[in-house]
Design an enzyme around this catalytic site. Structure first.
Site, PDB file in Angstrom:
ATOM      1  CG  ASN A  72      -7.150  -6.752  -2.842  1.00 53.88           C
ATOM      2  OD1 ASN A  72      -7.620  -7.378  -3.804  1.00 53.88           O
ATOM      3  ND2 ASN A  72      -5.933  -6.979  -2.379  1.00 53.88           N
ATOM      4  CB  SER A  76     -10.351  -3.317   5.808  1.00 52.76           C
ATOM      5  OG  SER A  76     -11.718  -3.606   5.524  1.00 52.76           O
ATOM      6  CB  CYS A  77      -9.144  -3.244   0.713  1.00 47.59           C
ATOM      7  SG  CYS A  77      -8.915  -4.965   1.234  1.00 47.59           S
ATOM      8  CB  THR A  78     -13.244  -6.054   2.661  1.00 43.11           C
ATOM      9  OG1 THR A  78     -12.234  -6.888   2.086  1.00 43.11           O
ATOM     10  CG2 THR A  78     -14.598  -6.718   2.493  1.00 43.11           C
ATOM     11  CB  ILE A 126      -0.962   0.002   1.205  1.00 43.88           C
ATOM     12  CG1 ILE A 126      -1.900  -1.219   1.148  1.00 43.88           C
ATOM     13  CG2 ILE A 126      -1.781   1.295   1.239  1.00 43.88           C
ATOM     14  CD1 ILE A 126      -2.738  -1.315  -0.100  1.00 43.88           C
ATOM     15  CG  ASN A 153       3.266  -9.151   1.407  1.00 41.65           C
ATOM     16  OD1 ASN A 153       3.636 -10.077   0.690  1.00 41.65           O
ATOM     17  ND2 ASN A 153       3.594  -7.893   1.180  1.00 41.65           N
TER      18      ASN A 153
END
Length: 481
Positions: free
Chosen positions: A453, A288-290, A139, A320
């Protein structure tokens, strides 16, 4: 003349028109801090073919292709106005102009539509705002690319430094190489040089100081000429207020976390609750991305239909924190090989909905399956609505939201019948509604939401940082409320 000859001549004409747009768009961006958009997609620093493809993509969401012959007059009209910093969507300008029956010229209509960004109404250009990255992982590097991309005028966000742990010989060279080349997102658009003697990476003229530290307490940012900066922590090591407060060192004004915050740390989804932030809030999370993928469409459905309850199942690319091969891991199942297995795991996105949408009373549950793809995920949002509806009605609603609502930068819409995950690598939206997969029966609706994401989430992070920094410029024509 044959059909083939006619098509080719038409293509060459459109190429020429798109080519003429590039210097106009570039000058507006560099000299006036104006970003030209087409249905929320930036046209700044884009190639001729990219501009033409963006125009053609309009048919996926607006129902018909948009021609450069329609939009060029609006770009020209913008160059003649006394514009201040802003974002101007020429796709929306063309659409609203076509629907207007007053017989105005393009120039008069454009001047009226963007009046809030001209003359006495325009925002004055500031000095810019310093930004520091704490950590330089997946990111962090994508956020760096976006910050560098948006630094054209020099009056917005300025990436001044990144803080990392020392990695040994040629550390800075290796980090610059990771910024330059990415196996998923491709080559960096521009030039990168390394000044090892001064521990600096220079990317498209942006001098980024590499600061080596093992702990936030080791850094005095004012020693590097950094002041009033926003620090973006993309390590996820600290997620509560006490831990993140360690970053509030000399030179740092605010801390933004790129992971779900804990305790009383505000979780912000841009487009949904960013305007609830108090000006004096110094620590916040981008969730978060979600969470960013599901909350905007969930709000769109709640606003129109009401939601009784829901469940989200995310089919998520591996990350990761999983192992390449089977090995010990503190979490259940995540120790099993990520590229070889589908892995059932938990997601905090459902519980995070309450922080971003406190007025939503519906109970939302969630779970996740990690799958062997490196990027792009899909959220399957299963909702029981408060009233019955039809598939056509929901599609029309979500298409309109993606085009004209305040959520148009968060929600995209696609009708392509053969779309797959890799098609959405590089998407700048928080989520993309897959029209073909949508299911509606009575008061039950199931939305299939693609999201990058990595990159899409990074774009949301940048939007939050722009908002808290005061360099988030208004968009014209104003979206429908």
């Amino acid at each position: 003349m044959t059909v083939n000859d006619d098509s080719f001549t038409n293509w060459k004409t459109r190429e020429e028109i798109a080519e003429s747009m590039i210097p106009l768009i570039g000058k507006l961006h560099r000299e006036r801090d104006v970003t030209v958009l087409l249905h929320s997609r930036s046209l700044v620093n884009k190639s001729v073919v990219s501009i033409l493809k963006t125009h053609r993509f309009a048919r996926q969401i607006a129902g018909e292709e948009l021609s450069v012959t329609e939009t060029l007059p609006f770009v020209r009209a913008l160059t003649e106005l006394d514009l201040g910093p802003s974002q101007i969507d020429i796709g929306m300008l063309a659409a609203t102009y076509k629907a207007d029956d007053r017989g105005l010229t393009v120039e008069a209509f454009t001047a009226e539509a963007v009046a809030g960004a001209t003359g006495a109404n325009k925002i004055e250009r500031g000095e810019g705002r310093d930004v520091v990255l704490y950590g330089f992982g997946r990111i962090g590097r994508l956020v760096a690319r976006l910050l560098i991309e948006k630094s054209g005028s020099g009056n917005g966000l300025r990436l001044r430094a990144m803080v990392v742990r020392g990695g040994g010989e040629q550390d800075i060279v290796k980090r610059a190489s990771l910024l330059r080349r990415d196996s998923i997102h491709g080559q960096f658009q521009g030039t990168i040089t390394v000044d090892e003697a001064n521990s600096t990476i220079i990317a498209n003229g942006n001098a980024i100081k590499v600061i080596y530290a093992n702990d936030p307490s080791e850094v005095d940012y004012t020693a590097y000429g950094i002041k009033n900066a926003i620090l973006i922590d993309n390590t996820g090591k600290w997620r509560d207020r006490e831990g993140l407060s360690q970053h509030l060192r000399p030179g740092i004004d605010k801390v933004v976390l790129t992971a779900p915050g804990k305790g009383d740390v505000p979780n912000i989804v841009h487009g949904v609750n960013h305007d609830t932030l108090k000006p004096d809030e110094r620590i916040l999370s981008c969730a978060s991305c979600t969470t960013n993928a599901i909350v905007p469409p969930l709000k769109a459905m709640e606003d129109e239909y009401g939601v009784e309850r829901g469940h989200v199942e995310t089919v998520h690319s591996f990350t990761n924190d999983q192992n390449l091969l089977d090995n010990y891991h503190k979490s259940e199942r995540r120790g099993r090989s990520a590229p070889l297995n589908m892995v059932i795991t938990e997601t905090g996105a459902a519980s995070a909905v309450a922080k971003a949408l406190p007025d939503l009373k519906a109970r939302i549950t969630g779970s996740s399956i990690r799958v062997p793809v490196p990027d792009v995920s899909i959220a399957i949002l299963n909702l029981q609505l408060k009233r019955e509806t039809t598939r056509e009605e929901v599609l029309d609603h979500l298409r309109e939201v993606s085009l004209t609502s305040p959520l148009r930068r968060q929600i995209d819409f696609i009708t392509a019948p053969d779309a797959v995950s890799s098609d959405f690598i590089g998407s700048r939206h928080a989520s993309i509604v897959d029209a073909g997969a949508l299911k509606v029966e009575g008061d039950n609706a199931i939305l299939y939401l693609w999201y990058d994401n990595e990159f899409g989430y990074s774009c949301q992070v940048i939007r939050v940082v722009q908002h808290v920094s005061g360099v988030e410029y208004p968009t014209y024509p104003a979206p429908a409320v």
